[in-house]
Design a protein around this motif. Structure first.
Motif, PDB file in Angstrom:
ATOM      1  N   PRO A  39      37.152 -60.622  48.909  1.00 18.17           N
ATOM      2  CA  PRO A  39      37.344 -62.052  49.211  1.00 18.17           C
ATOM      3  C   PRO A  39      38.106 -62.803  48.136  1.00 18.17           C
ATOM      4  O   PRO A  39      38.997 -63.603  48.435  1.00 18.17           O
ATOM      5  N   GLU A  40      37.793 -62.558  46.860  1.00 15.14           N
ATOM      6  CA  GLU A  40      38.530 -63.234  45.791  1.00 15.14           C
ATOM      7  C   GLU A  40      39.989 -62.808  45.787  1.00 15.14           C
ATOM      8  O   GLU A  40      40.892 -63.650  45.623  1.00 15.14           O
ATOM      9  N   LEU A  48      33.190 -67.719  50.731  1.00 11.29           N
ATOM     10  CA  LEU A  48      32.864 -66.306  50.524  1.00 11.29           C
ATOM     11  C   LEU A  48      32.854 -65.885  49.059  1.00 11.29           C
ATOM     12  O   LEU A  48      32.011 -65.087  48.651  1.00 11.29           O
ATOM     13  N   VAL A  49      33.789 -66.392  48.261  1.00  9.70           N
ATOM     14  CA  VAL A  49      33.952 -65.869  46.900  1.00  9.70           C
ATOM     15  C   VAL A  49      32.711 -66.087  46.034  1.00  9.70           C
ATOM     16  O   VAL A  49      32.233 -65.137  45.397  1.00  9.70           O
ATOM     17  N   ALA A  97      41.790 -64.599  48.660  1.00  8.32           N
ATOM     18  CA  ALA A  97      42.036 -66.023  48.393  1.00  8.32           C
ATOM     19  C   ALA A  97      43.193 -66.201  47.419  1.00  8.32           C
ATOM     20  O   ALA A  97      44.012 -67.114  47.559  1.00  8.32           O
ATOM     21  N   LEU A 135      37.931 -69.539  51.866  1.00  7.95           N
ATOM     22  CA  LEU A 135      37.512 -68.299  51.210  1.00  7.95           C
ATOM     23  C   LEU A 135      36.993 -68.575  49.804  1.00  7.95           C
ATOM     24  O   LEU A 135      35.951 -68.044  49.393  1.00  7.95           O
ATOM     25  N   ALA A 191      30.050 -63.699  47.213  1.00 12.33           N
ATOM     26  CA  ALA A 191      30.410 -62.311  46.925  1.00 12.33           C
ATOM     27  C   ALA A 191      30.208 -61.984  45.454  1.00 12.33           C
ATOM     28  O   ALA A 191      29.764 -60.879  45.107  1.00 12.33           O
TER      29      ALA A 191
END
Length: 368
Positions: free
Chosen positions: A58-59, A121-122, A62, A117, A125
């Motif tokens: 995810p990172e 998410l980041v 992004a 993101l 995560a």
């Protein structure tokens, strides 16, 4: 949406997906190249290592989205120009600046996706990644990194929610830990408690540290007030922040949710606290997604300029310009985190450079 705009997007979107996949792979490998090989060499569970890899996606996505958009736009429009399709559009009465509308619309969508993101998410995560790294440590203590050392010459291995620093001097056969020291710290004060043990081991699959032949010393005003010895004992290490390196420590400020980071920096402003890493991270929360719009504008401006001047960008120039942006972003980020420039300058300067360069190219095109 007009047929011409749909055609432009149909040219760029496949390249965007391909470039995004390639950049994600490169960023993940670059971020973990110093971790994966040592982990596997020390016997870490490959499934857990694979989970760490997956949680970095995810990172990487992004961060890769704006870069991949610029690369795809440069390459896609270069292809349209080299095949004389832009010339055909001009002959049909469609101005070259009409390229801006579909690409900027795509850039806006990428900006929203990158921000979602980065905020959705980041952070989750990264928290989950730390838990998986903890599982790796508990599953096989031999993977613990002992390269860095603290002030006492020992290597900090873990730090738990009670701010206890757990260090070891040596890892013996079978993952046995030797010469352990557990120090309960107080912010700005000497240690409150120190536990030493000749040997210990982390129970596989748990967060319990078994100690043998040890001593527990408690302090008041830096003076020992209680000294106890023991043959064996167990120490739960709840909420361990195991980062597979010396010190562990907190997650970087960029991984803090926006609301928390905003409140934190607002308090710093009131108190006059100088924390360049936090202020840079706050501005990066907005600047990095907005890079998609800035880079989309620059890519279209460059495409129009090269078409009017009879030049062709091609793959090599697309790669070089993509790398140039990434290098510029990296330099300003480091400068901001170290306080060399303000957080706002560090975060927005790469975007501003892209916009100014794009505007200059359009101005030059208009004068031709």
């Amino acid at each position: 949406m007009k047929l011409f705009e749909r055609y432009v997007l149909a040219e760029i979107l496949p390249l965007l997906l391909g470039a995004l996949s390639a950049v994600i792979v490169l960023l993940v490998l670059a971020a973990l190249q110093d971790v994966i090989a040592p982990l596997l060499a020390k016997g870490a569970d490959p499934v857990l290592v694979a989970r760490v890899l997956a949680l970095n996606v995810p990172e990487a996505a992004a961060r890769a989205l704006p870069i991949a958009l610029m690369f795809a736009t440069l390459l896609g429009l270069s292809r349209l120009s080299s095949d004389s399709e832009l010339k055909g559009a001009l002959a049909a009465g469609i101005p070259a600046t009409r390229l801006l509308r579909p690409v900027l619309a795509l850039g806006l969508g990428v900006t929203v996706l990158a921000f979602a993101l980065g905020e959705g998410l980041v952070p989750r995560a990264k928290v989950q990644e730390r838990k998986v790294k903890q599982e790796i440590v508990f599953d096989n203590p031999r993977v613990i990194g002992l390269d860095g050392t603290g002030a006492d010459g020992q290597s900090i291995v873990l730090r738990d929610a009670l701010n206890r620093a757990i260090s070891v001097g040596k890892i013996g056969p079978g993952g046995t830990l030797e010469d352990l020291r557990i120090v309960t710290m107080q912010p700005g004060l000497p240690p409150r408690e120190v536990i030493t043990a000749a040997r210990g081991r982390l129970l596989p699959g748990s967060n319990v540290l078994e100690l043998q032949d040890g001593r527990r010393v408690t302090y008041q005003d830096a003076r020992p007030v209680t000294v106890l010895t023991f043959k064996s004992g167990s120490l739960p290490v709840q909420d361990v922040q195991a980062d597979l390196d010396a010190g562990g420590g907190e997650l970087k400020a960029i991984y803090t949710p926006l609301r928390e980071l905003w409140a934190k920096t607002a308090q710093y402003r009131v108190q006059g606290v100088r924390s360049p890493a936090d202020f840079t991270a706050l501005h990066r929360k907005f600047a990095e997604p907005l890079a998609a719009l800035a880079l989309a504008f620059f890519a279209v401006s460059l495409a129009v300029f090269t078409f009017r001047s009879g030049r062709d960008l091609g793959l090599v120039w697309a790669l070089l310009l993509t790398f140039a942006y990434y290098a510029t972003w990296s330099v300003f980020r480091v400068m901001g985190e170290n306080g060399a420039v303000s957080g706002a300058v560090a975060a927005y300067a790469p975007d501003l450079i892209a916009v100014v360069a794009g505007a200059a190219l359009l101005w030059r095109t208009g004068r031709r």
